[in-house]
Scaffold this motif. Structure first.
Motif, PDB file in Angstrom:
ATOM      1  N   LEU A   1       2.775   4.173   2.423  1.00 32.80           N
ATOM      2  CA  LEU A   1       2.052   5.091   3.306  1.00 32.80           C
ATOM      3  C   LEU A   1       2.271   6.542   2.881  1.00 32.80           C
ATOM      4  N   VAL A   2       3.500   6.875   2.512  1.00 34.48           N
ATOM      5  CA  VAL A   2       3.793   8.229   2.028  1.00 34.48           C
ATOM      6  C   VAL A   2       2.964   8.534   0.785  1.00 34.48           C
ATOM      7  N   ASN A   3       2.916   7.573  -0.138  1.00 38.44           N
ATOM      8  CA  ASN A   3       2.080   7.760  -1.330  1.00 38.44           C
ATOM      9  C   ASN A   3       0.630   8.017  -0.937  1.00 38.44           C
ATOM     10  N   GLY A   4       0.137   7.210  -0.001  1.00 34.44           N
ATOM     11  CA  GLY A   4      -1.247   7.350   0.427  1.00 34.44           C
ATOM     12  C   GLY A   4      -1.534   8.701   1.048  1.00 34.44           C
ATOM     13  N   LEU A   5      -0.605   9.191   1.855  1.00 33.75           N
ATOM     14  CA  LEU A   5      -0.798  10.494   2.494  1.00 33.75           C
ATOM     15  C   LEU A   5      -0.745  11.625   1.470  1.00 33.75           C
ATOM     16  N   LEU A   6       0.137  11.505   0.492  1.00 31.44           N
ATOM     17  CA  LEU A   6       0.201  12.519  -0.555  1.00 31.44           C
ATOM     18  C   LEU A   6      -1.117  12.610  -1.312  1.00 31.44           C
ATOM     19  N   VAL A   7      -1.724  11.463  -1.554  1.00 29.36           N
ATOM     20  CA  VAL A   7      -2.968  11.414  -2.322  1.00 29.36           C
ATOM     21  C   VAL A   7      -4.165  11.851  -1.488  1.00 29.36           C
TER      22      VAL A   7
ATOM     23  N   ILE B   1      -2.857  15.554   0.955  1.00 26.95           N
ATOM     24  CA  ILE B   1      -2.428  16.732   0.183  1.00 26.95           C
ATOM     25  C   ILE B   1      -3.177  16.818  -1.142  1.00 26.95           C
ATOM     26  N   LYS B   2      -3.860  15.713  -1.499  1.00 28.72           N
ATOM     27  CA  LYS B   2      -4.684  15.658  -2.712  1.00 28.72           C
ATOM     28  C   LYS B   2      -3.869  15.770  -3.999  1.00 28.72           C
ATOM     29  N   VAL B   3      -2.676  15.188  -3.987  1.00 27.67           N
ATOM     30  CA  VAL B   3      -1.892  15.087  -5.216  1.00 27.67           C
ATOM     31  C   VAL B   3      -2.398  13.872  -5.991  1.00 27.67           C
ATOM     32  N   PRO B   4      -2.718  14.005  -7.290  1.00 24.45           N
ATOM     33  CA  PRO B   4      -3.149  12.832  -8.057  1.00 24.45           C
ATOM     34  C   PRO B   4      -2.110  11.711  -7.949  1.00 24.45           C
ATOM     35  N   SER B   5      -2.580  10.491  -7.829  1.00 25.32           N
ATOM     36  CA  SER B   5      -1.664   9.378  -7.579  1.00 25.32           C
ATOM     37  C   SER B   5      -0.640   9.196  -8.691  1.00 25.32           C
TER      38      SER B   5
ATOM     39  N   LYS C   1     -11.217   7.923   2.070  1.00 29.24           N
ATOM     40  CA  LYS C   1      -9.811   8.324   2.128  1.00 29.24           C
ATOM     41  C   LYS C   1      -8.969   7.243   2.804  1.00 29.24           C
ATOM     42  N   ARG C   2      -9.528   6.642   3.848  1.00 30.17           N
ATOM     43  CA  ARG C   2      -8.813   5.577   4.547  1.00 30.17           C
ATOM     44  C   ARG C   2      -8.615   4.370   3.629  1.00 30.17           C
ATOM     45  N   MET C   3      -9.591   4.082   2.785  1.00 33.36           N
ATOM     46  CA  MET C   3      -9.480   2.956   1.849  1.00 33.36           C
ATOM     47  C   MET C   3      -8.381   3.215   0.822  1.00 33.36           C
ATOM     48  N   LYS C   4      -8.308   4.441   0.308  1.00 34.00           N
ATOM     49  CA  LYS C   4      -7.265   4.784  -0.646  1.00 34.00           C
ATOM     50  C   LYS C   4      -5.886   4.733   0.016  1.00 34.00           C
ATOM     51  N   LEU C   5      -5.814   5.250   1.233  1.00 35.76           N
ATOM     52  CA  LEU C   5      -4.562   5.201   1.982  1.00 35.76           C
ATOM     53  C   LEU C   5      -4.120   3.757   2.188  1.00 35.76           C
ATOM     54  N   LEU C   6      -5.066   2.899   2.530  1.00 36.78           N
ATOM     55  CA  LEU C   6      -4.753   1.495   2.755  1.00 36.78           C
ATOM     56  C   LEU C   6      -4.328   0.810   1.465  1.00 36.78           C
ATOM     57  N   GLY C   7      -5.018   1.099   0.354  1.00 31.35           N
ATOM     58  CA  GLY C   7      -4.665   0.480  -0.920  1.00 31.35           C
ATOM     59  C   GLY C   7      -3.239   0.788  -1.338  1.00 31.35           C
ATOM     60  N   LEU C   8      -2.841   2.046  -1.230  1.00 26.59           N
ATOM     61  CA  LEU C   8      -1.481   2.430  -1.604  1.00 26.59           C
ATOM     62  C   LEU C   8      -0.458   1.901  -0.605  1.00 26.59           C
TER      63      LEU C   8
END
Length: 315
Positions: free
Chosen positions: A103-109, A112-116, A204-211
């Protein structure tokens, strides 16, 4: 189906089957039931990690932290069990650590828009440092509840529970990615984020969920690793990083070429487990497995280079 498409879709899987037959015929004791179960157990951890990484890559994001997050979850589980905490609480904590890490990874991406690539490298370092802080650099060994150990060492109808859990995770992951709207939305996000967003998909929710799912899978693998080895160490999952990525890349050369897919990742994990086991039985030098793993990564990445480039450098 034209032969070219047939080879593209199933060629890698058929090559894996051919490798299995070669070991079956020429590697001593490879065909024994005990060894085949060992291969499945070896593939179980790899397949679980690979499923998690597939979820992240499906949304065009990379997770290079899952092995470190798994190691942190493992030492938390070991610490709790050594503190005489209920094994159920320890299992829940391991799963929670993995999920929170994802979840932390997902929120960063997404927030905050940090590249994964950068975000997950950073969280990997934080997780590794925290794991060493918790353990003081030593491993938690033994003194684990028998019920907890049974998660990886127990059997049901003669089949190891570890293998059954792995099949369950793979089956659920496949169902979600192939037969639910959620899976369709995740794939659409990974393939064409802009178009998916315009179509009303919460990208964004899909990326958050994936990570997040990648982290959750790491937590599950960590719990099973501790139960299997009856120990927990700060870098115990480190060797799975490249192997799981290789399994997913190998999987992207079959069934749905060029795209992350659960079935391919699972077969890729099986192929790597068969390869490792067969080489050991052949008496091959230990370093040959690393060399072949590197060849597999380089060879399979050609099919999926555009997906990986997009995942690594998209902002």
């Amino acid at each position: 189906m034209p032969m070219k498409q047939l080879v593209a879709k199933y060629g890698t899987a058929l090559s894996g089957l051919a490798l299995f037959v070669v070991f079956l015929l020429f590697a001593r004791n490879f065909a024994s039931p005990a060894n085949l179960l060992t291969v499945l157990k070896q593939a179980s951890f790899l397949a679980i990690f690979a499923c998690g990484f597939t979820f992240a890559l499906l949304t065009s994001e990379l997770d290079l932290s899952f092995a470190s997050i798994a190691s942190l979850a493992a030492v938390i589980v070991g610490w709790l069990l050594h503190s005489d905490t209920s094994w159920l609480i320890a299992v829940a904590a391991g799963l929670a650590i993995g999920t929170i890490g994802g979840l932390v990874n997902g929120l960063l991406v997404t927030a905050i828009k940090v590249p994964s690539l950068i975000a997950t490298l950073g969280t990997a370092s934080i997780a590794t440092g925290t794991a060493f802080m918790v353990t003081g650099g030593v491993a938690f060994v033994g003194r684990f509840d028998a019920n907890f150990l049974a998660l990886a060492r127990g059997k049901l109808l003669g089949i190891p529970l570890l293998v059954l859990i792995m099949f369950a995770i793979v089956a659920i992951s496949w169902f979600v990615t192939r037969l639910t709207p959620l899976g369709v939305h995740m794939q659409a996000t990974g393939e064409a984020e802009g178009a998916a967003h315009r179509a009303g998909i919460a990208t964004k929710r899909m990326k958050l969920l994936g990570l997040t799912l990648s982290g959750a899978a790491a937590g599950a693998a960590a719990v099973l690793l501790v139960a299997n080895l009856s120990s927990a160490a700060p870098q115990m999952a480190g060797d799975f990083l490249l192997n799981a990525i290789a399994a997913v890349l190998l999987g992207m050369t079959m069934f749905d070429p060029g795209r992350p897919n659960i079935a391919g990742s699972f077969v890729g994990a099986l192929i790597l487990a068969v390869l490792a086991n067969g080489l050991v039985l052949f008496g091959a030098p230990y370093y040959l497995q690393d060399i072949m793993l590197g060849v597999i990564v380089i060879g399979s990445v050609g099919v999926s280079a555009s997906v990986l480039k997009k995942a690594a450098f998209s902002v």
